[in-house]
Design an enzyme around this catalytic site. Sequence first.
Site, short mmCIF file in Angstrom:
data_model
loop_
_atom_site.label_atom_id
_atom_site.label_comp_id
_atom_site.label_asym_id
_atom_site.label_seq_id
_atom_site.Cartn_x
_atom_site.Cartn_y
_atom_site.Cartn_z
N ALA A 11 -11.73 2.65 4.12
CA ALA A 11 -10.75 1.76 3.49
C ALA A 11 -9.90 2.50 2.46
CB ALA A 11 -11.49 0.59 2.84
N HIS A 12 -8.96 1.75 1.89
CA HIS A 12 -7.99 2.36 0.97
C HIS A 12 -8.67 2.92 -0.28
CE1 HIS A 12 -7.06 -1.93 -0.82
NE2 HIS A 12 -8.33 -1.62 -0.89
N ASN A 13 -8.16 4.10 -0.67
CA ASN A 13 -8.60 4.80 -1.89
C ASN A 13 -10.03 5.32 -1.84
OD1 ASN A 13 -6.59 2.38 -3.12
ND2 ASN A 13 -6.13 4.49 -3.70
N GLN A 29 0.86 -1.18 0.00
CA GLN A 29 0.00 0.00 0.00
C GLN A 29 0.90 1.23 0.00
OE1 GLN A 29 -3.77 -0.69 0.23
NE2 GLN A 29 -2.64 -2.45 -0.58
N ARG A 82 -4.36 4.02 4.30
CA ARG A 82 -3.65 4.63 3.19
C ARG A 82 -4.05 3.97 1.88
NH1 ARG A 82 1.02 5.18 5.36
NH2 ARG A 82 1.97 6.16 3.51
#
EC number: 2.3.1.191
Length: 357
Positions: free
Chosen positions: A250-252, A209, A229
């Site tokens: 969560a990511h993104n 990540q 991240r």
Amino acid sequence: MSFSLGELAASLGATVQGDAGLIVKSIAPLDQAGADQLAFLSNPLYLNQAVSSGAGAIIVSPRDLETLESQGHAAGRNWLIAANPYAAFARVAQRFVALAARPVVPGIHRTASVEEGARVPASCSIGPNVTIEAGAVLGERVRIAGNSFVGADARIGDDTLLYANVSIYHGCVVGARCVLHSGVVIGADGFGFAPDFGPQGGEWVKIPQVGRAVIGDDVEIGANTAIDRGAMADTVVEQGCKIDNQVQIAHNVHVGAYTVIAGCAAISGSTKIGRYCIIGGAANFAGHLTIADRVTVSGGTSITKSITKPGGHFTSVFPFMPHGDWERNAAIVRGLTRMRERLQQLEQRVKDLQQQS
């Protein structure tokens, strides 16, 4: 620690009906306020409480004051008239809290670890056992309470407050005037694993990540919330967002400006939430969705498809009821497929009979 009613009105852009020189020492609910306290009326359901309140003054909207006047209940009372009484109350409360706040003493506690290459202005207050890694940059007047961690090359804007046990991972950005409560984690790895399985077994392969988590200005984040991240691009929370306790982002994910998210909500990876949205507690979102601006999602709702029309209100929660009723309704729901098939058969028989006649 007090203000005159006139001072408060001037700070709010409000007006006073009654004694502008009245000294207000604190704020209190309508049904508990005394003669030196200020209460507020933001919902006409509580008009009767305003009538019977012992408050020295009450924040009220022009419409509700007009109602009270028509009922003969406004004369001889002190009113602070504001277009938005609830927001006015919040700003008054901020003034009283600021008066009573513990003074901030700049400096770095002797047990803190600030690595060479970190930039910590003299106006900052760094508490015990805080770790600030090399390359981290803090703005002016940043306050970091005990046992918190700021990773390498992280950035924190002016006047931001980190309560105890907050972790800001490497390279992440937190804007100005933010408040992060205890247990917040910014920039932990997103949940990314690629399946590599065959007939003989296999494994989940971790996806590095390498994006950041970027938090805008004037964001408040509740206790034990995690904002991961990004996998490659950044996870973004825009300015003015307010996020409750135990929320998972969560990511993104991209959260638009001034959106509010209540406790225990979960937003799956790469979902984009619009601006000025209201997300109820324990709501959950599937990944890779797009939610339009000004959408309201009720608590406990599961969002599985994108919402493209701005301003809607969405709910998927089955209303509560006595347990026995719920069991009977659940049994009916289980039988809906069979009932539908029987209904289709009956419809076909009716058509056949009509054709025969």
